[in-house]
Design a protein around this motif. Structure first.
Motif, PDB file in Angstrom:
ATOM      1  N   LEU A 178      -5.406 -69.255 -12.699  1.00 14.98           N
ATOM      2  CA  LEU A 178      -5.102 -68.179 -13.632  1.00 14.98           C
ATOM      3  C   LEU A 178      -3.770 -68.435 -14.320  1.00 14.98           C
ATOM      4  CD1 LEU A 178      -6.082 -65.106 -11.423  1.00 14.98           C
ATOM      5  CD2 LEU A 178      -7.449 -66.207 -13.197  1.00 14.98           C
ATOM      6  N   ASN A 179      -3.712 -68.152 -15.626  1.00 15.17           N
ATOM      7  CA  ASN A 179      -2.467 -68.301 -16.385  1.00 15.17           C
ATOM      8  C   ASN A 179      -1.534 -67.121 -16.190  1.00 15.17           C
ATOM      9  OD1 ASN A 179      -3.213 -70.783 -17.524  1.00 15.17           O
ATOM     10  ND2 ASN A 179      -4.385 -69.747 -19.124  1.00 15.17           N
ATOM     11  N   ASN A 180      -2.109 -65.954 -15.843  1.00 10.88           N
ATOM     12  CA  ASN A 180      -1.324 -64.728 -15.663  1.00 10.88           C
ATOM     13  C   ASN A 180      -1.814 -64.010 -14.416  1.00 10.88           C
ATOM     14  OD1 ASN A 180       0.124 -64.787 -18.304  1.00 10.88           O
ATOM     15  ND2 ASN A 180      -1.966 -64.581 -19.109  1.00 10.88           N
ATOM     16  N   ASP A 181      -0.999 -63.100 -13.889  1.00 13.47           N
ATOM     17  CA  ASP A 181      -1.444 -62.249 -12.797  1.00 13.47           C
ATOM     18  C   ASP A 181      -2.668 -61.450 -13.263  1.00 13.47           C
ATOM     19  OD1 ASP A 181       0.774 -63.170 -11.462  1.00 13.47           O
ATOM     20  OD2 ASP A 181       1.818 -61.241 -11.423  1.00 13.47           O
ATOM     21  N   LEU A 182      -3.578 -61.164 -12.334  1.00 13.15           N
ATOM     22  CA  LEU A 182      -4.803 -60.435 -12.654  1.00 13.15           C
ATOM     23  C   LEU A 182      -5.021 -59.381 -11.584  1.00 13.15           C
ATOM     24  CD1 LEU A 182      -7.457 -60.312 -14.418  1.00 13.15           C
ATOM     25  CD2 LEU A 182      -8.467 -61.783 -12.664  1.00 13.15           C
ATOM     26  N   GLU A 183      -5.103 -58.116 -12.004  1.00 14.35           N
ATOM     27  CA  GLU A 183      -5.394 -57.041 -11.054  1.00 14.35           C
ATOM     28  C   GLU A 183      -6.856 -56.644 -11.175  1.00 14.35           C
ATOM     29  OE1 GLU A 183      -4.433 -52.380 -10.003  1.00 14.35           O
ATOM     30  OE2 GLU A 183      -3.047 -53.453 -11.315  1.00 14.35           O
ATOM     31  N   ILE A 184      -7.557 -56.642 -10.026  1.00 14.17           N
ATOM     32  CA  ILE A 184      -8.921 -56.110  -9.980  1.00 14.17           C
ATOM     33  C   ILE A 184      -8.898 -54.905  -9.037  1.00 14.17           C
ATOM     34  CG2 ILE A 184     -10.129 -58.227 -10.617  1.00 14.17           C
ATOM     35  CD1 ILE A 184     -10.644 -58.773  -7.670  1.00 14.17           C
ATOM     36  N   THR A 185      -9.365 -53.777  -9.541  1.00  8.64           N
ATOM     37  CA  THR A 185      -9.380 -52.544  -8.754  1.00  8.64           C
ATOM     38  C   THR A 185     -10.658 -51.794  -9.063  1.00  8.64           C
ATOM     39  OG1 THR A 185      -6.973 -52.371  -8.719  1.00  8.64           O
ATOM     40  CG2 THR A 185      -8.214 -50.344  -8.303  1.00  8.64           C
ATOM     41  N   GLY A 186     -11.473 -51.575  -8.020  1.00  8.43           N
ATOM     42  CA  GLY A 186     -12.697 -50.811  -8.184  1.00  8.43           C
ATOM     43  C   GLY A 186     -13.908 -51.552  -7.642  1.00  8.43           C
ATOM     44  N   PRO A 187     -15.103 -51.137  -8.087  1.00 10.96           N
ATOM     45  CA  PRO A 187     -16.341 -51.744  -7.598  1.00 10.96           C
ATOM     46  C   PRO A 187     -16.584 -53.122  -8.211  1.00 10.96           C
ATOM     47  CG  PRO A 187     -16.850 -50.082  -9.237  1.00 10.96           C
ATOM     48  CD  PRO A 187     -15.358 -50.033  -9.016  1.00 10.96           C
ATOM     49  N   LEU A 188     -17.212 -53.994  -7.448  1.00  4.68           N
ATOM     50  CA  LEU A 188     -17.556 -55.348  -7.877  1.00  4.68           C
ATOM     51  C   LEU A 188     -19.069 -55.508  -7.826  1.00  4.68           C
ATOM     52  CD1 LEU A 188     -15.063 -57.139  -5.483  1.00  4.68           C
ATOM     53  CD2 LEU A 188     -14.642 -56.614  -7.866  1.00  4.68           C
ATOM     54  N   LYS A 189     -19.614 -56.286  -8.745  1.00  4.38           N
ATOM     55  CA  LYS A 189     -21.059 -56.531  -8.730  1.00  4.38           C
ATOM     56  C   LYS A 189     -21.355 -57.961  -9.142  1.00  4.38           C
ATOM     57  CE  LYS A 189     -24.065 -53.558 -10.452  1.00  4.38           C
ATOM     58  NZ  LYS A 189     -24.897 -52.816 -11.443  1.00  4.38           N
ATOM     59  N   MET A 190     -22.209 -58.615  -8.373  1.00  2.20           N
ATOM     60  CA  MET A 190     -22.719 -59.935  -8.730  1.00  2.20           C
ATOM     61  C   MET A 190     -24.102 -59.747  -9.323  1.00  2.20           C
ATOM     62  SD  MET A 190     -22.029 -63.161  -8.582  1.00  2.20           S
ATOM     63  CE  MET A 190     -22.963 -64.614  -9.006  1.00  2.20           C
TER      64      MET A 190
END
Length: 183
Positions: free
Chosen positions: A46-58
């Motif tokens: 990743l070039n920058n910080d990345l925040e993931i918050t919440g539901p995930l789906k594949m």
């Protein structure tokens, strides 16, 4: 890959209610990722910080040689040293798919939606996202015998191998949906 219920991928951490001999939490996944029955997809750093918050789906497009099987997805973060640590996990047993339950036709491409446990995670720049796709996570879930029956209720305890194909092309765009929080 071939999924063999006699040799399921072992569970290694995650947000689970631990059973005897199993630990929950963040665990390094390199042992799991060396198996021939685990597909690995890794992003560029990743070039920058990345925040993931919440539901995930594949959203997975796959076929199987069986009438029923499982597909699992594990999201990990790969740090600058190459260590892959679990963030979230999900599973879909084909016969219990939402909006399309029941046994499947062997060889037919299925759209499989796998809900992963919700998360909140800040991924630092330089780290990578990784997806593991396989068909088991024992002891978190019982091995699917691939017969359409349950090992708990089938008096014969019949088990068969399943040949699995995962598609990721223009016609069948397998992908993960991440809840990215703008910074």
């Amino acid at each position: 890959y071939t999924y063999d219920p006699h040799n399921p991928v072992p569970s290694l951490g995650g947000a689970i209610c631990a059973v005897v001999g199993q630990k929950s939490g963040v665990f390094e996944q390199s042992e799991i990722e060396q198996r021939s029955d685990v597909l690995i997809y890794t992003s560029k750093p990743l070039n920058n910080d990345l925040e993931i918050t919440g539901p995930l789906k594949m959203v997975l497009y796959a076929s199987t040689s069986a009438v029923d099987t499982d597909f699992t997805t594990t999201l990990t973060i790969v740090d600058s040293e190459g260590k892959s640590n679990i963030v979230s996990f999900g599973v879909c047993r084909l016969r219990h798919r939402e909006n399309n339950s029941g046994l499947v036709i062997p060889g037919e491409v299925q759209k499989v939606e796998i809900e992963l446990a919700p998360t909140s995670y800040l991924i630092k720049s330089g780290n990578r996202l990784r997806i593991q796709v396989t068909s088991s996570s024992f002891q978190t879930i019982d091995p699917n015998p691939n017969t359409g029956k349950s090992l708990l209720t089938d008096p014969q305890n019949e088990i068969i191998l399943a040949n699995q194909i995962v598609y990721h092309n223009e016609k069948y765009p397998s992908h993960i949906l991440l809840p990215v929080i703008p910074r």
